[in-house]
Write a protein that holds these residues in place. Structure first.
Motif, PDB file in Angstrom:
ATOM      1  N   MET A   1     -32.157 -68.981 -56.486  1.00  0.00           N
ATOM      2  CA  MET A   1     -32.708 -69.577 -55.262  1.00  0.00           C
ATOM      3  C   MET A   1     -32.014 -69.008 -54.028  1.00  0.00           C
ATOM      4  SD  MET A   1     -32.952 -73.571 -56.500  1.00  0.00           S
ATOM      5  CE  MET A   1     -33.398 -74.219 -54.883  1.00  0.00           C
ATOM      6  N   LYS A   2     -30.692 -68.895 -54.113  1.00  0.00           N
ATOM      7  CA  LYS A   2     -29.936 -68.401 -52.961  1.00  0.00           C
ATOM      8  C   LYS A   2     -30.217 -66.923 -52.717  1.00  0.00           C
ATOM      9  CE  LYS A   2     -25.364 -68.574 -50.854  1.00  0.00           C
ATOM     10  NZ  LYS A   2     -23.966 -69.057 -51.005  1.00  0.00           N
TER      11      LYS A   2
ATOM     12  N   LEU B   1     -32.877 -72.380 -47.580  1.00  0.00           N
ATOM     13  CA  LEU B   1     -31.459 -72.690 -47.753  1.00  0.00           C
ATOM     14  C   LEU B   1     -31.189 -74.190 -47.751  1.00  0.00           C
ATOM     15  CD1 LEU B   1     -29.617 -69.917 -45.715  1.00  0.00           C
ATOM     16  CD2 LEU B   1     -29.837 -70.136 -48.189  1.00  0.00           C
ATOM     17  N   ILE B   2     -31.989 -74.947 -47.022  1.00  0.00           N
ATOM     18  CA  ILE B   2     -31.850 -76.404 -47.088  1.00  0.00           C
ATOM     19  C   ILE B   2     -32.157 -76.883 -48.503  1.00  0.00           C
ATOM     20  CG2 ILE B   2     -32.898 -78.581 -46.340  1.00  0.00           C
ATOM     21  CD1 ILE B   2     -33.148 -77.364 -43.544  1.00  0.00           C
ATOM     22  N   GLU B   3     -33.179 -76.286 -49.117  1.00  0.00           N
ATOM     23  CA  GLU B   3     -33.509 -76.626 -50.505  1.00  0.00           C
ATOM     24  C   GLU B   3     -32.370 -76.219 -51.440  1.00  0.00           C
ATOM     25  OE1 GLU B   3     -37.007 -75.750 -53.859  1.00  0.00           O
ATOM     26  OE2 GLU B   3     -37.198 -74.961 -51.814  1.00  0.00           O
ATOM     27  N   VAL B   4     -31.795 -75.033 -51.196  1.00  0.00           N
ATOM     28  CA  VAL B   4     -30.657 -74.558 -51.996  1.00  0.00           C
ATOM     29  C   VAL B   4     -29.480 -75.524 -51.861  1.00  0.00           C
ATOM     30  CG1 VAL B   4     -28.891 -72.754 -52.174  1.00  0.00           C
ATOM     31  CG2 VAL B   4     -31.295 -72.119 -51.922  1.00  0.00           C
ATOM     32  N   GLN B   5     -29.195 -75.913 -50.617  1.00  0.00           N
ATOM     33  CA  GLN B   5     -28.055 -76.796 -50.371  1.00  0.00           C
ATOM     34  C   GLN B   5     -28.254 -78.160 -51.035  1.00  0.00           C
ATOM     35  OE1 GLN B   5     -25.001 -76.531 -49.928  1.00  0.00           O
ATOM     36  NE2 GLN B   5     -24.666 -76.325 -47.717  1.00  0.00           N
ATOM     37  N   ASN B   6     -29.458 -78.688 -50.945  1.00  0.00           N
ATOM     38  CA  ASN B   6     -29.745 -79.981 -51.578  1.00  0.00           C
ATOM     39  C   ASN B   6     -29.601 -79.896 -53.097  1.00  0.00           C
ATOM     40  OD1 ASN B   6     -30.255 -81.251 -49.142  1.00  0.00           O
ATOM     41  ND2 ASN B   6     -32.453 -80.875 -49.213  1.00  0.00           N
ATOM     42  N   PHE B   7     -30.032 -78.778 -53.663  1.00  0.00           N
ATOM     43  CA  PHE B   7     -29.904 -78.573 -55.110  1.00  0.00           C
ATOM     44  C   PHE B   7     -28.431 -78.528 -55.509  1.00  0.00           C
ATOM     45  CE2 PHE B   7     -29.740 -75.618 -58.810  1.00  0.00           C
ATOM     46  CZ  PHE B   7     -30.467 -76.379 -59.715  1.00  0.00           C
TER      47      PHE B   7
ATOM     48  N   LEU C   1     -26.091 -81.198 -57.810  1.00  0.00           N
ATOM     49  CA  LEU C   1     -25.374 -80.763 -59.008  1.00  0.00           C
ATOM     50  C   LEU C   1     -23.877 -81.042 -58.936  1.00  0.00           C
ATOM     51  CD1 LEU C   1     -27.010 -77.282 -59.756  1.00  0.00           C
ATOM     52  CD2 LEU C   1     -27.447 -79.455 -60.912  1.00  0.00           C
ATOM     53  N   THR C   2     -23.293 -80.848 -57.749  1.00  0.00           N
ATOM     54  CA  THR C   2     -21.830 -80.871 -57.637  1.00  0.00           C
ATOM     55  C   THR C   2     -21.276 -81.996 -56.773  1.00  0.00           C
ATOM     56  OG1 THR C   2     -21.776 -79.426 -55.693  1.00  0.00           O
ATOM     57  CG2 THR C   2     -21.848 -78.353 -57.867  1.00  0.00           C
ATOM     58  N   GLY C   3     -22.124 -82.595 -55.945  1.00  0.00           N
ATOM     59  CA  GLY C   3     -21.645 -83.634 -55.051  1.00  0.00           C
ATOM     60  C   GLY C   3     -20.992 -83.100 -53.792  1.00  0.00           C
ATOM     61  N   ARG C   4     -21.061 -81.795 -53.579  1.00  0.00           N
ATOM     62  CA  ARG C   4     -20.489 -81.196 -52.364  1.00  0.00           C
ATOM     63  C   ARG C   4     -21.382 -80.057 -51.886  1.00  0.00           C
ATOM     64  NH1 ARG C   4     -17.802 -76.456 -53.802  1.00  0.00           N
ATOM     65  NH2 ARG C   4     -17.469 -76.187 -56.047  1.00  0.00           N
ATOM     66  N   ALA C   5     -21.173 -79.649 -50.644  1.00  0.00           N
ATOM     67  CA  ALA C   5     -21.986 -78.585 -50.058  1.00  0.00           C
ATOM     68  C   ALA C   5     -21.445 -77.217 -50.454  1.00  0.00           C
ATOM     69  CB  ALA C   5     -22.004 -78.715 -48.539  1.00  0.00           C
ATOM     70  N   ASP C   6     -22.338 -76.252 -50.573  1.00  0.00           N
ATOM     71  CA  ASP C   6     -21.933 -74.867 -50.798  1.00  0.00           C
ATOM     72  C   ASP C   6     -21.520 -74.267 -49.460  1.00  0.00           C
ATOM     73  OD1 ASP C   6     -21.781 -72.301 -52.274  1.00  0.00           O
ATOM     74  OD2 ASP C   6     -23.461 -71.766 -50.969  1.00  0.00           O
ATOM     75  N   ILE C   7     -20.276 -73.818 -49.352  1.00  0.00           N
ATOM     76  CA  ILE C   7     -19.720 -73.359 -48.072  1.00  0.00           C
ATOM     77  C   ILE C   7     -20.490 -72.160 -47.529  1.00  0.00           C
ATOM     78  CG2 ILE C   7     -17.684 -72.388 -46.944  1.00  0.00           C
ATOM     79  CD1 ILE C   7     -15.971 -74.027 -48.870  1.00  0.00           C
TER      80      ILE C   7
ATOM     81  N   ILE D   1     -24.343 -69.953 -43.325  1.00  0.00           N
ATOM     82  CA  ILE D   1     -25.556 -69.263 -42.885  1.00  0.00           C
ATOM     83  C   ILE D   1     -26.459 -70.215 -42.109  1.00  0.00           C
ATOM     84  CG2 ILE D   1     -27.617 -68.012 -43.643  1.00  0.00           C
ATOM     85  CD1 ILE D   1     -25.957 -67.153 -46.115  1.00  0.00           C
ATOM     86  N   LEU D   2     -26.570 -71.461 -42.567  1.00  0.00           N
ATOM     87  CA  LEU D   2     -27.362 -72.453 -41.839  1.00  0.00           C
ATOM     88  C   LEU D   2     -26.786 -72.690 -40.446  1.00  0.00           C
ATOM     89  CD1 LEU D   2     -28.091 -75.039 -44.677  1.00  0.00           C
ATOM     90  CD2 LEU D   2     -29.793 -73.694 -43.428  1.00  0.00           C
ATOM     91  N   GLU D   3     -25.468 -72.712 -40.357  1.00  0.00           N
ATOM     92  CA  GLU D   3     -24.811 -72.876 -39.060  1.00  0.00           C
ATOM     93  C   GLU D   3     -25.117 -71.686 -38.152  1.00  0.00           C
ATOM     94  OE1 GLU D   3     -20.268 -73.042 -37.218  1.00  0.00           O
ATOM     95  OE2 GLU D   3     -20.602 -73.399 -39.352  1.00  0.00           O
ATOM     96  N   TYR D   4     -25.096 -70.488 -38.732  1.00  0.00           N
ATOM     97  CA  TYR D   4     -25.406 -69.276 -37.962  1.00  0.00           C
ATOM     98  C   TYR D   4     -26.828 -69.343 -37.408  1.00  0.00           C
ATOM     99  CZ  TYR D   4     -26.241 -64.348 -36.890  1.00  0.00           C
ATOM    100  OH  TYR D   4     -26.563 -63.169 -36.259  1.00  0.00           O
TER     101      TYR D   4
END
Length: 231
Positions: free
Chosen positions: A12-13, A39-45, A49-55, A60-63
């Protein structure tokens, strides 16, 4: 995380990144609106799965939030991670908006530039040339900041009243009139990027409401002056 879930996350990423960087061989150009959705979909996925955000995804979303359109040299240089990003939204509004400069005082500067918590309520929107952003006589649903591009305001007869460029705040007039309806139609003269804060969100912040009110007063004076010059 199970292996199949990890592979799905990576796939997905990678797909999203292809639309972020572009792929000349496949004829894919950078498409930030599409990348953001992916990427919002990727982040939610990943969160599920992990309970935390992918840095990396969040970076990239911040950019994209700060730079909603690719820079001219983006295809060669990509994200300029080591360089200072653009000024915050509050600083850009402070420096660029003529209406706001007329309404400004130190308290407003602090609310905009120092305490930037309110910025998260402005949602990015990409608009195509010719798209209607605001319809005359409609009920207001938010206030806009024109991040890039050119917009035009049109009256009920279809006559162009004015042009708006980067740094303009618009849509605030309807909140401070008697009828509380849109006073003109706003259309994208070019492809545009805007940031919109909803009625519900901006009414949570009294200082921001006061800023918009003063901008509305300044704009009404501009309209009166324009009408006097025509007559």
């Amino acid at each position: 995380m199970e292996e199949d879930q990890l592979l799905r996350f990576v796939a997905m990423k990678n797909e999203a990144m292809e639309f972020f960087t572009g792929n000349l061989l496949l004829g894919i150009k950078p498409d930030f609106p599409r990348v953001r959705e992916m990427l919002i979909e990727v982040q939610n996925f990943f969160l599920k799965l992990t309970g935390r955000a992918d840095i990396g995804t969040e970076r990239i979303l911040e950019y994209i939030r700060e730079t909603p359109l690719p820079a001219p040299d983006f295809d060669r240089r990509g994200m300029k991670l080591m360089e200072k990003s653009r000024d915050s939204l509050g600083e850009r509004i402070f420096h660029l908006s003529k209406q706001l400069l007329r309404a400004m005082n130190p308290d407003f500067y602090h609310a905009l530039v120092v305490d930037t918590e309110w910025e998260k309520y402005f949602r990015l929107q990409w608009c195509r040339k010719g798209e209607t952003i605001i319809e005359i006589d409609s009920v207001p649903d938010g206030v806009y900041y024109l991040d890039s591009g050119v917009a035009e305001t049109v009256n009920g007869k279809g006559e162009v009243l004015s042009m708006m460029e980067t740094g303009t705040i618009f849509g605030e007039l309807a909140y401070f009139g008697r009828e509380q309806k849109r006073t003109a139609t706003v259309r994208a003269k070019t492809d545009m990027v805007v940031r919109k804060i909803s009625t519900e969100d901006f009414k949570k912040m009294p200082v921001i409401v006061e800023i918009f009110k003063r901008i509305a007063i300044a704009r009404k004076e501009e309209i009166k002056e324009r009408e006097r010059s025509v007559n």
